[in-house]
Design a protein around this motif. Structure first.
Motif, PDB file in Angstrom:
ATOM      1  N   THR A 264       0.857  -1.186   0.000  1.00  0.00           N
ATOM      2  CA  THR A 264       0.000   0.000   0.000  1.00  0.00           C
ATOM      3  C   THR A 264       0.887   1.227   0.000  1.00  0.00           C
ATOM      4  OG1 THR A 264      -0.064   0.077   2.405  1.00  0.00           O
ATOM      5  CG2 THR A 264      -1.877  -1.072   1.314  1.00  0.00           C
ATOM      6  N   ILE A 265       0.290   2.345  -0.397  1.00  0.00           N
ATOM      7  CA  ILE A 265       1.044   3.588  -0.385  1.00  0.00           C
ATOM      8  C   ILE A 265       0.168   4.663   0.225  1.00  0.00           C
ATOM      9  CG2 ILE A 265       0.328   4.192  -2.749  1.00  0.00           C
ATOM     10  CD1 ILE A 265       3.175   5.367  -3.063  1.00  0.00           C
ATOM     11  N   GLU A 266       0.796   5.514   1.025  1.00  0.00           N
ATOM     12  CA  GLU A 266       0.061   6.624   1.609  1.00  0.00           C
ATOM     13  C   GLU A 266       0.881   7.876   1.416  1.00  0.00           C
ATOM     14  OE1 GLU A 266      -0.943   6.319   5.866  1.00  0.00           O
ATOM     15  OE2 GLU A 266      -0.528   8.458   5.993  1.00  0.00           O
ATOM     16  N   MET A 267       0.262   8.920   0.890  1.00  0.00           N
ATOM     17  CA  MET A 267       0.951  10.201   0.796  1.00  0.00           C
ATOM     18  C   MET A 267       0.171  11.196   1.640  1.00  0.00           C
ATOM     19  SD  MET A 267       1.600  12.635  -2.488  1.00  0.00           S
ATOM     20  CE  MET A 267       2.993  11.901  -3.281  1.00  0.00           C
ATOM     21  N   LYS A 268       0.804  11.605   2.732  1.00  0.00           N
ATOM     22  CA  LYS A 268       0.124  12.495   3.677  1.00  0.00           C
ATOM     23  C   LYS A 268       0.628  13.915   3.454  1.00  0.00           C
ATOM     24  CE  LYS A 268      -1.673  13.910   7.691  1.00  0.00           C
ATOM     25  NZ  LYS A 268      -3.108  14.090   7.866  1.00  0.00           N
ATOM     26  N   GLY A 269      -0.278  14.886   3.495  1.00  0.00           N
ATOM     27  CA  GLY A 269       0.118  16.272   3.248  1.00  0.00           C
ATOM     28  C   GLY A 269      -0.049  17.142   4.468  1.00  0.00           C
ATOM     29  N   GLY A 270       0.433  18.365   4.380  1.00  0.00           N
ATOM     30  CA  GLY A 270       0.233  19.349   5.427  1.00  0.00           C
ATOM     31  C   GLY A 270       1.423  19.502   6.349  1.00  0.00           C
ATOM     32  N   GLY A 271       1.352  20.509   7.206  1.00  0.00           N
ATOM     33  CA  GLY A 271       2.424  20.758   8.162  1.00  0.00           C
ATOM     34  C   GLY A 271       3.532  21.590   7.559  1.00  0.00           C
ATOM     35  N   ASP A 272       4.737  21.446   8.096  1.00  0.00           N
ATOM     36  CA  ASP A 272       5.861  22.232   7.620  1.00  0.00           C
ATOM     37  C   ASP A 272       7.061  21.325   7.394  1.00  0.00           C
ATOM     38  OD1 ASP A 272       7.711  22.764  10.392  1.00  0.00           O
ATOM     39  OD2 ASP A 272       5.636  22.132  10.637  1.00  0.00           O
ATOM     40  N   ALA A 273       8.088  21.880   6.761  1.00  0.00           N
ATOM     41  CA  ALA A 273       9.231  21.071   6.349  1.00  0.00           C
ATOM     42  C   ALA A 273      10.016  20.516   7.542  1.00  0.00           C
ATOM     43  CB  ALA A 273      10.135  21.892   5.444  1.00  0.00           C
ATOM     44  N   VAL A 274      10.174  21.319   8.580  1.00  0.00           N
ATOM     45  CA  VAL A 274      10.990  20.861   9.710  1.00  0.00           C
ATOM     46  C   VAL A 274      10.351  19.643  10.383  1.00  0.00           C
ATOM     47  CG1 VAL A 274      12.033  21.484  11.912  1.00  0.00           C
ATOM     48  CG2 VAL A 274      11.804  23.195  10.127  1.00  0.00           C
ATOM     49  N   SER A 275       9.037  19.728  10.616  1.00  0.00           N
ATOM     50  CA  SER A 275       8.413  18.600  11.311  1.00  0.00           C
ATOM     51  C   SER A 275       8.305  17.399  10.387  1.00  0.00           C
ATOM     52  CB  SER A 275       7.068  19.003  11.906  1.00  0.00           C
ATOM     53  OG  SER A 275       6.059  18.970  10.942  1.00  0.00           O
ATOM     54  N   ALA A 276       8.252  17.628   9.078  1.00  0.00           N
ATOM     55  CA  ALA A 276       8.270  16.499   8.143  1.00  0.00           C
ATOM     56  C   ALA A 276       9.614  15.783   8.247  1.00  0.00           C
ATOM     57  CB  ALA A 276       8.027  16.986   6.718  1.00  0.00           C
ATOM     58  N   ALA A 277      10.685  16.571   8.304  1.00  0.00           N
ATOM     59  CA  ALA A 277      12.013  15.979   8.454  1.00  0.00           C
ATOM     60  C   ALA A 277      12.097  15.201   9.764  1.00  0.00           C
ATOM     61  CB  ALA A 277      13.076  17.070   8.426  1.00  0.00           C
ATOM     62  N   ARG A 278      11.489  15.757  10.786  1.00  0.00           N
ATOM     63  CA  ARG A 278      11.523  15.092  12.091  1.00  0.00           C
ATOM     64  C   ARG A 278      10.786  13.754  12.046  1.00  0.00           C
ATOM     65  NH1 ARG A 278      10.368  19.072  16.204  1.00  0.00           N
ATOM     66  NH2 ARG A 278      12.594  19.024  16.608  1.00  0.00           N
ATOM     67  N   ALA A 279       9.619  13.734  11.389  1.00  0.00           N
ATOM     68  CA  ALA A 279       8.820  12.505  11.342  1.00  0.00           C
ATOM     69  C   ALA A 279       9.525  11.393  10.568  1.00  0.00           C
ATOM     70  CB  ALA A 279       7.453  12.792  10.726  1.00  0.00           C
ATOM     71  N   VAL A 280      10.425  11.774   9.664  1.00  0.00           N
ATOM     72  CA  VAL A 280      11.145  10.756   8.904  1.00  0.00           C
ATOM     73  C   VAL A 280      12.486  10.432   9.550  1.00  0.00           C
ATOM     74  CG1 VAL A 280      12.294  10.265   6.709  1.00  0.00           C
ATOM     75  CG2 VAL A 280      10.054  11.359   6.724  1.00  0.00           C
ATOM     76  N   ILE A 281      13.255  11.472   9.827  1.00  0.00           N
ATOM     77  CA  ILE A 281      14.628  11.246  10.275  1.00  0.00           C
ATOM     78  C   ILE A 281      14.688  10.876  11.752  1.00  0.00           C
ATOM     79  CG2 ILE A 281      16.905  12.314  10.521  1.00  0.00           C
ATOM     80  CD1 ILE A 281      16.201  14.052   8.129  1.00  0.00           C
ATOM     81  N   GLN A 282      13.899  11.576  12.566  1.00  0.00           N
ATOM     82  CA  GLN A 282      14.055  11.383  14.006  1.00  0.00           C
ATOM     83  C   GLN A 282      13.152  10.281  14.569  1.00  0.00           C
ATOM     84  OE1 GLN A 282      13.492  14.984  16.259  1.00  0.00           O
ATOM     85  NE2 GLN A 282      15.361  14.626  17.419  1.00  0.00           N
ATOM     86  N   THR A 283      11.853  10.321  14.263  1.00  0.00           N
ATOM     87  CA  THR A 283      10.963   9.330  14.875  1.00  0.00           C
ATOM     88  C   THR A 283      10.669   8.148  13.963  1.00  0.00           C
ATOM     89  OG1 THR A 283       8.910  10.322  14.103  1.00  0.00           O
ATOM     90  CG2 THR A 283       9.814  11.178  16.155  1.00  0.00           C
ATOM     91  N   GLY A 284      10.948   8.272  12.670  1.00  0.00           N
ATOM     92  CA  GLY A 284      10.713   7.165  11.758  1.00  0.00           C
ATOM     93  C   GLY A 284       9.248   6.843  11.536  1.00  0.00           C
ATOM     94  N   GLU A 285       8.365   7.808  11.852  1.00  0.00           N
ATOM     95  CA  GLU A 285       6.933   7.582  11.652  1.00  0.00           C
ATOM     96  C   GLU A 285       6.619   7.431  10.161  1.00  0.00           C
ATOM     97  OE1 GLU A 285       3.521  10.203  13.245  1.00  0.00           O
ATOM     98  OE2 GLU A 285       5.107  10.332  14.725  1.00  0.00           O
ATOM     99  N   TYR A 286       7.354   8.146   9.334  1.00  0.00           N
ATOM    100  CA  TYR A 286       7.167   8.082   7.882  1.00  0.00           C
ATOM    101  C   TYR A 286       8.454   7.631   7.197  1.00  0.00           C
ATOM    102  CZ  TYR A 286       2.444   9.775   7.852  1.00  0.00           C
ATOM    103  OH  TYR A 286       1.091   9.836   8.022  1.00  0.00           O
ATOM    104  N   ASP A 287       8.295   7.155   5.950  1.00  0.00           N
ATOM    105  CA  ASP A 287       9.451   6.614   5.240  1.00  0.00           C
ATOM    106  C   ASP A 287      10.210   7.649   4.428  1.00  0.00           C
ATOM    107  OD1 ASP A 287       9.121   3.887   5.996  1.00  0.00           O
ATOM    108  OD2 ASP A 287       7.383   3.818   4.680  1.00  0.00           O
ATOM    109  N   PHE A 288       9.471   8.674   3.961  1.00  0.00           N
ATOM    110  CA  PHE A 288      10.109   9.590   3.029  1.00  0.00           C
ATOM    111  C   PHE A 288       9.407  10.942   3.094  1.00  0.00           C
ATOM    112  CE2 PHE A 288      10.557  11.566  -1.158  1.00  0.00           C
ATOM    113  CZ  PHE A 288      11.897  11.381  -1.427  1.00  0.00           C
TER     114      PHE A 288
END
Lengths: 596, 318
Positions: A264-288
């Motif tokens: 499956t694939i999910e593309m989630k939108g919204g928020g800002d760039a810094v927290s997007a980076a955090r969700a991928v790099i720091q917490t691993g909630e998202y893949d990319f």
């Protein structure tokens, strides 16, 4: 001499007297890179080598979910209406073009059976037609077969002015005809060396005729398929909430073996760039996460002990300071920055050169862009074969001061230079954006040292980049002395990028400031070179013409290139994306997988 | 009473009309254009931009655009989003359940905290409990939600790794789905609910204190009624009148105030729709959402008025 040798060698490869690898080796020996050597072959009419694909999975599916985070969520899913990369990225999950640009900037067939070349008869020697062979057995997500009719229809749809498709320019000036069910022929009015524009990349996505036929032209907005895409892509559509979420599932009938990997694939939108980076790099909630234009020090901090990292894709995006050749403060026939005026200060070449000497790219890179930027002296920064080696940037307050002195600007009592009782004062505008304001500050400081008084102005991005005729603060009205922003290079061919500054494109009241030549620079040599390159079929001559264009802009100091910007993406440590600086991030989604 | 409500609704029409004119003019005069992203794209010829502007009526004079909008609105057509090219009502309806779920839960949480704490604190003014409640209330409403939101994320997502901080529509059904939906709503609901609870607690407390000293309360006590009965039946009912006003009038503001929280946690609610539409200059959506807010203000005013009558029969409807 080098040109002639090179041409001879390309002919040797084409005719089979020299093998491809030997050619690449020799190119490397004379100091070129392998991708460049391949590019030279490609534009020299030798069929493109596809980069070896590192895709490892040996069966389709089984990869679980792939979670993508786009801090600006896609708002519509028709690639021919896409108002920004976010929309192209979203629609590209479901729709596919005939071919896309891969990681090395080579064409990679998607819906095409092969890439047209002179050898396989796809390309006409006069560059006036292209024949595309389509992959057999491809099915739309609703089970209907994909055929040449769909390709022809896509051209009819996009080129119809009433449809108001944003891809219309791509499909204008050509006719597309069906040869048989799996072959189409594109005919160009003029020789078109960059033939790989229509049906390639973001605007090249093919849409199904059986679902869109009724919605061509004025009724284009009413198609329910605009929101529920039915394509040929690796993932099938499940759900779409504009600006928020796209959900898709694996296409079990996908036309490439062992692909795609994720279920499956999910593309989630919204928020800002810094927290997007955090969700991928720091917490691993998202893949990319896409387009992480965040200061490098923030990224470095997030990356420490994180679950992800940043990736960089090299394209041709350029951040620059443009110089106004007309006078923004004098009104002629109700028009400021009119072509009938000359800039009182900046029409002097020496002042423009002095300004170029006052941009400290080293500091700008160090303080602001970090890994995401490369200091450059060129407006045209890629692909390799189009990049000029004749330019060199320099930062020197002394040299700048000397030039200003020569131009008659003498230091005044307050440290600001003056000439004929007039102060050397410039208005420097840009859009509101952290890195841009910091760059402004760095440039202003250097200018002050050289005795130039710089007034800074920043305009909200939605106004600055708008096409609103009534708003004097847009970049194309250019009612300032110098202005700074980024122009993205949307395809690996400089034609569109360089055509902007042709003198016929000057932004004036007459064309409602829609002309993209906002510095209002007129140079006959430049015009001639751009026109010649448009129809030049010899790839080496053509590359020379664009290098000449770049150098003319440099010599005339039309704009001061600041930073060659790279695409910055955040990616989980386990996901292996296939990214290209010349394509959209989702363009090669079928090749993404997870290393387990 | 139904006549009263009807009359009030009739009065609301001209005010809503006035509001819509103001909103429309302000939006029309505001700079920006929905196709700005196309402006720097060399692939898009200027003619296409011009064609799009004409097609979407952006070049018409303001009064004409307003009349078009009004005529369509009266027929129940909310217009369509320039950016998504889909109907605005679809867009809003898509976002509404999430907003109601998150904001509703937060408001409920706020009430569940504020009323008992406020009432209890008022019955024992200047006790240790009262002091503590006051202190927390002050801290609560002096910290903006964008600060507490990020603090929560850093603690519960980054440090402890307990809760996700991206709110998304999880696919599936059944108990695990429900648990996941609750899990991801915890942080935004807490952030918003605690912020609301803080100011509401102060309000409940002072409203209670005002009533608790009145003579009729003393009388009730003198008659020998139990403390609980006095507080619940006699004091609370009267003290709730200003509280109802506050809550009712706050409802629309809460939708707006949640914009920040929705942005931080990426909650696909109306607030984030509004902000992204403003950023994209998507006028029809901005117009519709702000107009919905205006309608909510009018509606909740009416609800407050009706509740007054129920809480205090002396206030009659005429």
């Amino acid at each position: 001499m080098f040109d002639n040798n090179l041409r001879g060698m390309i002919d040797d490869v084409r005719d089979g007297r020299m093998d491809r690898r030997a050619f690449v080796k020799r190119m490397i020996a004379v100091g070129l890179t392998a991708p460049l050597a391949n590019q030279i072959l490609a534009i020299g009419g030798v069929a493109m080598a596809q980069s070896p694909n590192p895709y490892k999975p040996t069966k389709r599916g089984g990869g679980g979910p792939l979670k993508l985070l786009w801090w600006q969520g896609p708002t519509l899913l028709n690639p021919h209406f896409a108002t920004g990369t976010k929309d192209q990225d979203g629609s590209r999950i479901f729709y596919e073009p005939l071919a896309s640009w891969d990681v090395d900037g080579h064409l990679n067939p998607i819906l095409a059976a092969e890439i047209p070349s002179i050898q396989n008869g796809g390309l006409a020697a006069d560059a006036k037609s292209v024949v595309w062979k389509l992959k057999p057995g491809v099915k739309w997500h609703d089970g209907k077969p994909f055929s040449a009719d769909d390709v022809v229809f896509t051209w009819e749809y996009a080129s119809d002015p009433a449809t108001a498709a944003v891809s219309s320019a791509t499909y204008a000036g050509m006719t597309v005809e069906k040869v048989d069910d799996l072959t189409v022929r594109i005919k160009f009015k003029d020789p078109t060396p960059f033939w790989a524009n229509a049906f390639v990349g973001a605007y090249g996505c093919i849409i199904p005729k059986h679902l869109f036929a009724e919605f061509k032209g004025g009724k284009s907005r009413e198609a329910s398929t605009n929101l529920k895409p039915v394509g040929t892509g690796p993932y099938k559509f499940i759900e779409f909430k504009p600006g928020d979420l796209i959900r898709g599932e694996i296409n079990q009938d996908y036309h490439m073996a062992n692909r795609p990997y994720f279920d499956t694939i999910e593309m989630k939108g919204g928020g800002d760039a810094v927290s997007a980076a955090r969700a991928v790099i720091q917490t691993g909630e998202y893949d990319f996460a896409w387009n992480i234009q965040v200061e490098d020090e923030v990224l470095l901090r997030l990356e420490k002990g994180g679950k992800g990292k940043t990736l960089y894709a090299v394209g041709g995006d350029i951040e620059f300071i443009a110089i106004n050749f007309t006078d923004p403060n004098t009104e002629v026939d109700g028009e400021r920055s009119s072509m009938k005026t000359k800039h009182p200060i900046l029409s002097d070449q020496r002042v423009r050169q002095a300004l170029a000497l006052l941009v400290d790219r080293e500091s700008i890179k160090k303080v602001i862009y970090g890994r995401a930027g490369r200091a450059t002296a060129n407006y045209l920064n890629g692909p390799e074969e189009f990049v000029s080696k004749n330019t060199k940037w320099e930062f020197s307050v002394e040299k700048a001061s000397a030039l200003l002195e020569q131009a008659g600007w003498k230091a005044g009592s307050d440290g600001i230079r003056e000439k004929d009782g007039k102060k050397l004062k410039l208005l420097y505008q840009t859009s509101i954006n952290g890195p841009r304001q910091k760059t402004q500050a760095i440039v202003k400081q250097a200018c002050q040292k050289a005795g130039i008084d710089v007034e800074l102005k920043s305009v909200v991005a939605s106004v600055f980049f708008s096409s609103d005729v009534a708003n004097p603060d847009t970049y194309s009205h250019f009612y300032a002395d110098i202005e700074m922003f980024q122009i993205p290079m949307t395809q690996p061919d400089p034609a569109l990028h360089m055509r902007r500054y042709h003198s016929r494109n000057v932004a004036t009241k007459e064309n409602k400031w829609q002309g993209p030549n906002f510095p209002r620079w007129v140079n006959k040599d430049y015009d001639a070179a751009v026109d010649a390159a448009d129809t030049e079929t010899d790839p080496i001559k053509r590359a020379d013409l664009y290098i000449k264009c770049n150098d003319l802009m440099w010599q005339d100091t039309v704009m001061i290139p600041v930073m060659h910007r790279l695409a910055v993406e955040a990616c989980s440590n386990t996901v292996r994306p296939a990214l290209s600086g010349w394509a959209n991030q989702t363009d090669n989604l079928q090749d993404w997988y997870r290393e387990t | 009473m139904s006549q009263y409500i009807l009359r009030r609704l009739m009065i609301a029409i001209p005010s809503l009309l006035g509001i819509s004119v103001v909103l429309f003019v302000v939006l029309a005069l505001a700079p920006g254009d929905p196709f700005s992203e196309l402006a720097t794209n060399p692939n898009v010829p200027p003619e296409v931009q011009a064609a799009l502007r004409t097609k979407f009526g952006l070049d018409d004079p303001i009064y004409l655009r307003y009349l078009h909008w009004l005529a369509a609105m009266v027929q129940g057509d909310w217009g369509f989003s320039f950016v998504s090219r889909i109907n605005v009502d679809t867009l809003i309806l898509q976002r509404l359940p999430t907003t109601l779920y998150v904001i509703g839960s937060a408001q409920l949480l706020a009430l569940l905290i504020a009323i008992p704490v406020g009432v209890y604190a008022a019955t024992r003014p200047y006790s240790l409990f009262d002091q503590l409640a006051n202190t927390f209330a002050f801290i609560g409403f002096s910290l903006p939600t964008f600060f507490t939101g990020i603090l929560f994320i850093l603690v519960f997502s980054v440090k402890l790794d307990w809760l996700p901080f991206v709110y998304t529509d999880v696919p599936g059904s059944g108990i695990p789905w429900l648990l996941e939906m609750i899990r991801q709503a915890i942080m935004p609901v807490m952030v918003l609910g605690l912020f609301q609870a803080a100011s509401m607690t102060r309000f409940v407390r002072s409203a209670m204190l005002d009533v608790i000293r009145l003579d009729y309360v003393t009388t009730a006590r003198a008659k020998g009624l139990g403390q609980a009965k006095v507080i619940v039946k006699h004091v609370m009912r009267n003290a709730m009148i200003p509280v109802v006003t506050l809550i009712a009038l706050q409802m629309p503001a809460v939708f707006g105030g949640a914009i920040v929280t929705e942005q931080i946690f990426r909650i696909p609610g109306i607030g984030s729709l509004l902000i992204s539409s403003i950023l994209a200059n998507d006028t029809p959506v901005v117009m519709a959402v702000t107009f919905v807010f205006a309608c909510l203000v009018v509606l909740f005013n009416l609800i407050a008025d009706v509740l007054y009558g129920w809480l205090d029969p002396r206030i009659s409807f005429r």
